[in-house]
Design an enzyme around this catalytic site. Structure first.
Site, PDB file in Angstrom:
ATOM      1  N   ASP A   1      25.048 -79.251  -7.775  1.00  0.00           N
ATOM      2  CA  ASP A   1      25.447 -80.658  -7.720  1.00  0.00           C
ATOM      3  C   ASP A   1      24.241 -81.573  -7.517  1.00  0.00           C
ATOM      4  O   ASP A   1      24.102 -82.615  -8.171  1.00  0.00           O
ATOM      5  CB  ASP A   1      26.460 -80.879  -6.598  1.00  0.00           C
ATOM      6  CG  ASP A   1      27.658 -79.949  -6.709  1.00  0.00           C
ATOM      7  OD1 ASP A   1      27.862 -79.369  -7.790  1.00  0.00           O
ATOM      8  OD2 ASP A   1      28.383 -79.791  -5.712  1.00  0.00           O
TER       9      ASP A   1
ATOM     10  N   SER B   1      31.425 -84.393  -6.725  1.00  0.00           N
ATOM     11  CA  SER B   1      30.128 -84.408  -6.035  1.00  0.00           C
ATOM     12  C   SER B   1      29.687 -85.778  -5.553  1.00  0.00           C
ATOM     13  O   SER B   1      28.536 -86.180  -5.746  1.00  0.00           O
ATOM     14  CB  SER B   1      29.036 -83.803  -6.928  1.00  0.00           C
ATOM     15  OG  SER B   1      29.307 -82.467  -7.136  1.00  0.00           O
TER      16      SER B   1
HETATM   17  C1  GLA Z   1      30.717 -76.983  -5.101  1.00  0.00           C
HETATM   18  C2  GLA Z   1      29.312 -76.621  -4.640  1.00  0.00           C
HETATM   19  C3  GLA Z   1      28.461 -76.139  -5.809  1.00  0.00           C
HETATM   20  C4  GLA Z   1      29.170 -75.032  -6.592  1.00  0.00           C
HETATM   21  C5  GLA Z   1      30.602 -75.431  -6.926  1.00  0.00           C
HETATM   22  C6  GLA Z   1      31.394 -74.325  -7.541  1.00  0.00           C
HETATM   23  O1  GLA Z   1      30.664 -78.086  -5.966  1.00  0.00           O
HETATM   24  O2  GLA Z   1      28.691 -77.744  -4.043  1.00  0.00           O
HETATM   25  O3  GLA Z   1      27.200 -75.708  -5.331  1.00  0.00           O
HETATM   26  O4  GLA Z   1      29.121 -73.823  -5.893  1.00  0.00           O
HETATM   27  O5  GLA Z   1      31.311 -75.873  -5.773  1.00  0.00           O
HETATM   28  O6  GLA Z   1      30.885 -74.001  -8.786  1.00  0.00           O
END
Ligand code: GLA
Length: 392
Positions: free
Chosen positions: A170, A124
């Site tokens: 995230d 993230s």
């Molecule tokens: C990405 C997305 C999150 C979530 C994950 C899977 O990180 O940004 O919102 O959906 O994938 O859990």
């Protein structure tokens, strides 16, 4: 990111007119692909983050300098457009756009930012950048906005301006993470509760080194399949609005209504929601064996039912599980590459790091990055100081 290292890379050095903001990346312990199904997640913010130095001025112009990407990007707060030439700038542009649209009157500023969340690795980095931007610009304009609202605004920026249909997890954990704790988040109500990471255990991230372009198209396909499942199930369960409302038993009862693949996608989500709540119970009881088993089951479900793993993630997970002191291991984040998380007894963590990297490299011919993470605090302002004492 270490503040001294950041200072060294900024020339000339930051003066008193700058303010400094920090927002972390995250690792998700369990609860994958549940957030956009109104379900439960259990992420922790990590000690890898984005640092952003911001110098306000009287005007409405924003100038962005990245320590990690080439070029300078400039825009006016009065007319914020998407910049295809400098895609990295769109995370910051998007946040400013959404904040202005929501009625916040921002101040123009010169921005310098950098970070140590590996980009595109599933930890993230983009949410960290968005949350750092929102925290910085809102603070400069003297708005006091709760973390939940910052998370929603940043998610909107990513959904509507950048064009990725991510859930809320995230941005939420980057805004509201707590040191030494994971956060149980109900992604429907945004109610949340912090859960201490049990003492004696380390969260170890394994970056497979695989970056797949597939993520966003496959991510959107999975979302569509979940929505299809809900639409079909609503014919027999009229009260439901999301997979969050469906129990594993109800899904099994109505299996015949669903196309086989949609059924498996739904089964991942409803069982994963149940695993998150069980994992919280196990964490609170200090039951690491159960917690580890739940992580393992999450991986199997993501691999077989949701089909978002890949050979490298599976290999890393298998190698991790063979090491002494490992309670469980799984892929973390959206999948198709990126990172794994392993739950490792503290006294075995160093040996784990030393053993997994060469075994993985020998198996897939890619150099991984394996590191022990500390669950960390969410976005905050920091003193610029002398850059010697401010390491995260
Ligand atoms: C990405 C997305 C999150 C979530 C994950 C899977 O990180 O940004 O919102 O959906 O994938 O859990």
């Amino acid at each position: 990111m270490d503040l001294a290292a950041f200072q060294r890379r900024v020339t000339p050095e930051l003066g008193d007119e700058y303010r400094l903001f920090r927002a972390p990346g995250r690792v998700n312990l369990i609860g994958e692909h549940t957030d956009y199904n109104d379900g439960f997640v259990l992420p922790a913010a990590i000690d890898r983050d984005v640092l952003m130095a911001v110098r306000p001025h009287g005007g409405r112009t924003v100038t962005l300098v990245s320590l990690d990407f080439e070029g300078v990007s400039t825009f006016s707060l009065d007319e914020i457009g998407y910049d295809p030439a400098q895609p990295w700038s769109n995370y910051l542009r998007g946040v400013c756009f959404v904040l202005e649209e929501a009625g916040f009157h921002l101040r123009g500023a010169d921005v310098i930012f950098g970070g140590d969340v590996p980009i595109g690795s599933g930890l993230s980095s983009s949410a960290a950048l968005e949350v750092a931007t929102a925290t910085a610009f809102l603070s400069l304009a003297e708005y006091d906005v709760p973390g939940e609202e910052i998370a929603r605004l940043c998610q909107r920026a990513e959904n509507e301006f950048v064009g990725t249909r991510c859930g809320i997890m995230d941005q939420f954990i980057s805004a509201l993470g707590e040191a030494d704790r994971a956060l149980l988040i109900d992604c429907r109500t945004l109610a949340h509760r912090s859960i201490p990471v049990p003492p004696g255990v380390k969260l170890v991230v394994g970056d497979t080194g695989v970056r797949r372009g597939l993520v966003s198209s496959e991510y959107n396909t999975r979302r569509g399949q979940c929505e299809e499942g809900v639409a079909i199930l609503q014919t027999v369960l009229p009260g439901i609005t999301a997979l969050r409302d469906v129990t594993p038993e109800q899904l099994a009862t109505h299996k015949a209504l669903l196309p086989e693949m949609v059924y498996r996608r739904c089964r991942h989500v409803v069982t994963e929601d149940a695993r998150v709540l069980q994992a919280v119970g196990a964490m609170e009881a200090g039951d690491l064996l159960t917690l580890g088993r739940l992580l393992n089951a999450s991986h199997e479900s993501l691999r077989d039912d949701y089909e978002v793993s890949c050979r490298e993630l599976d290999t890393m997970v298998e190698i991790a599980r063979r090491q002494p002191g490992v309670y469980g291991a799984r892929m973390t984040g959206a999948g198709f590459g990126g990172c794994t998380i392993s739950l490792v007894a503290a006294e075995h963590a160093d040996a784990f790091v030393a053993a997994v990297a060469p075994a993985y490299e020998a198996a897939v011919n890619l150099t991984p990055a394996i590191y022990v993470c500390a669950a960390s605090a969410g976005a905050r302002e920091e003193e610029i100081g002398d850059g010697e004492s401010g390491a995260a």
